[in-house]
Design a protein around this motif. Sequence first.
Motif, mmCIF file in Angstrom:
data_model
loop_
_atom_site.group_PDB
_atom_site.id
_atom_site.type_symbol
_atom_site.label_atom_id
_atom_site.label_comp_id
_atom_site.label_asym_id
_atom_site.label_seq_id
_atom_site.Cartn_x
_atom_site.Cartn_y
_atom_site.Cartn_z
ATOM 1 N N LEU A 120 -22.251 -11.502 14.152
ATOM 2 C CA LEU A 120 -20.960 -11.422 14.820
ATOM 3 C C LEU A 120 -20.341 -10.065 14.548
ATOM 4 O O LEU A 120 -20.781 -9.329 13.661
ATOM 5 N N SER A 121 -19.307 -9.738 15.286
ATOM 6 C CA SER A 121 -18.551 -8.528 14.979
ATOM 7 C C SER A 121 -17.533 -8.851 13.894
ATOM 8 O O SER A 121 -17.173 -10.018 13.674
ATOM 9 N N ASP A 122 -17.056 -7.819 13.216
ATOM 10 C CA ASP A 122 -16.013 -8.034 12.208
ATOM 11 C C ASP A 122 -14.782 -8.670 12.842
ATOM 12 O O ASP A 122 -14.123 -9.528 12.238
ATOM 13 N N GLU A 123 -14.472 -8.248 14.076
ATOM 14 C CA GLU A 123 -13.303 -8.789 14.761
ATOM 15 C C GLU A 123 -13.460 -10.284 15.025
ATOM 16 O O GLU A 123 -12.504 -11.056 14.880
ATOM 17 N N ASP A 124 -14.675 -10.710 15.417
ATOM 18 C CA ASP A 124 -14.922 -12.136 15.635
ATOM 19 C C ASP A 124 -14.608 -12.936 14.373
ATOM 20 O O ASP A 124 -13.973 -13.996 14.424
ATOM 21 N N VAL A 125 -15.073 -12.422 13.239
ATOM 22 C CA VAL A 125 -14.875 -13.126 11.970
ATOM 23 C C VAL A 125 -13.394 -13.166 11.616
ATOM 24 O O VAL A 125 -12.879 -14.198 11.159
ATOM 25 N N ARG A 126 -12.705 -12.062 11.826
ATOM 26 C CA ARG A 126 -11.261 -12.039 11.517
ATOM 27 C C ARG A 126 -10.499 -13.052 12.370
ATOM 28 O O ARG A 126 -9.581 -13.715 11.879
ATOM 29 N N TRP A 127 -10.853 -13.161 13.661
ATOM 30 C CA TRP A 127 -10.194 -14.139 14.529
ATOM 31 C C TRP A 127 -10.454 -15.560 14.015
ATOM 32 O O TRP A 127 -9.546 -16.401 14.000
ATOM 33 N N ALA A 128 -11.701 -15.828 13.629
ATOM 34 C CA ALA A 128 -12.049 -17.168 13.136
ATOM 35 C C ALA A 128 -11.263 -17.511 11.881
ATOM 36 O O ALA A 128 -10.726 -18.625 11.743
ATOM 37 N N ILE A 129 -11.177 -16.555 10.963
ATOM 38 C CA ILE A 129 -10.443 -16.785 9.714
ATOM 39 C C ILE A 129 -8.956 -16.955 9.999
ATOM 40 O O ILE A 129 -8.290 -17.818 9.417
ATOM 41 N N ALA A 130 -8.422 -16.139 10.913
ATOM 42 C CA ALA A 130 -7.001 -16.260 11.277
ATOM 43 C C ALA A 130 -6.702 -17.624 11.864
ATOM 44 O O ALA A 130 -5.677 -18.245 11.541
ATOM 45 N N TYR A 131 -7.602 -18.104 12.740
ATOM 46 C CA TYR A 131 -7.376 -19.421 13.338
ATOM 47 C C TYR A 131 -7.396 -20.503 12.270
ATOM 48 O O TYR A 131 -6.499 -21.359 12.224
ATOM 49 N N GLU A 132 -8.427 -20.508 11.428
ATOM 50 C CA GLU A 132 -8.546 -21.547 10.407
ATOM 51 C C GLU A 132 -7.381 -21.509 9.424
ATOM 52 O O GLU A 132 -6.870 -22.561 9.018
ATOM 53 N N THR A 133 -6.944 -20.309 9.071
ATOM 54 C CA THR A 133 -5.828 -20.188 8.137
ATOM 55 C C THR A 133 -4.565 -20.787 8.735
ATOM 56 O O THR A 133 -3.841 -21.546 8.063
ATOM 57 N N SER A 134 -4.290 -20.473 10.012
ATOM 58 C CA SER A 134 -3.081 -21.015 10.655
ATOM 59 C C SER A 134 -3.194 -22.523 10.862
ATOM 60 O O SER A 134 -2.217 -23.255 10.694
ATOM 61 N N ALA A 135 -4.397 -22.993 11.202
ATOM 62 C CA ALA A 135 -4.585 -24.428 11.425
ATOM 63 C C ALA A 135 -4.391 -25.213 10.140
ATOM 64 O O ALA A 135 -3.750 -26.272 10.122
ATOM 65 N N ARG A 136 -4.932 -24.685 9.055
ATOM 66 C CA ARG A 136 -4.799 -25.393 7.774
ATOM 67 C C ARG A 136 -3.364 -25.342 7.251
ATOM 68 O O ARG A 136 -2.883 -26.296 6.647
ATOM 69 N N ALA A 137 -2.686 -24.226 7.513
ATOM 70 C CA ALA A 137 -1.282 -24.137 7.104
ATOM 71 C C ALA A 137 -0.438 -25.130 7.890
ATOM 72 O O ALA A 137 0.471 -25.764 7.357
ATOM 73 N N ALA A 138 -0.755 -25.294 9.181
ATOM 74 C CA ALA A 138 -0.002 -26.244 10.012
ATOM 75 C C ALA A 138 -0.239 -27.667 9.559
ATOM 76 O O ALA A 138 0.663 -28.499 9.601
#
Length: 216
Positions: free
Chosen positions: A198-216
């Motif tokens: 994957l690209s670094d950007e792909d990984v950052r998006w995935a981590i950002a999504y999971e972080t926000s989902a878990r915080a919610a």
Amino acid sequence: MFTEAEAARLLRVTQRTLNYWLEGGEVRGRVYRPVIRTEPRGGHAAVTWAEFVEAGLLREYRRTHGVPMGELRAFIDQVRGEFGVPYPLADQRPFVSGKELLSVAQDVAGLDPVLCLVATVRGQYVLTPAADAFYKRVTWEGDEAAAWRPHSDPLSPVLMRPGLRAGRPAVKGISTDILWEHEQSGETVSEIAEEYDLSDEDVRWAIAYETSARAA
């Protein structure tokens, strides 16, 4: 596709709310029909892909307006009859070629203006901001909803596809929760990207999504 509890988590609504949309219920002695399903299935039946996508639209309105169910129920019933499909808001036609029919259905159902899916601008039917935001979250193939973007940012590559990873959020076929777990274990973004091609950007998006989902 999903258990009711998992669908509620992915949609970021309470399970009680989602169950009411799917099953209807009794409030102060009065029985209300489902909003999404034509008939209740009883208990906490599994949520189909079309039901999940349609619930995604209701979520857009619930977050902003609180969704008066009576009006929306009548509206969806009207649209369902017009298009002859059980889940009309998980179908592309109402949003593309059927805007005029949506407008008529809104009027017949007495839908409050703040809840309307279409509006008239200089004689043309256009999607309202909430309807447009929902429409752009969906990847359409023909008239079918082939994927849904759970992240609110339109640039996010995180998608849910019914035939991939059992419909769970993923980036280019790699589950976001797996990528998040690797990051939590101490791996760098570049290391994760190289491991999964994957690209670094792909990984950052995935981590950002999971972080926000878990915080919610």
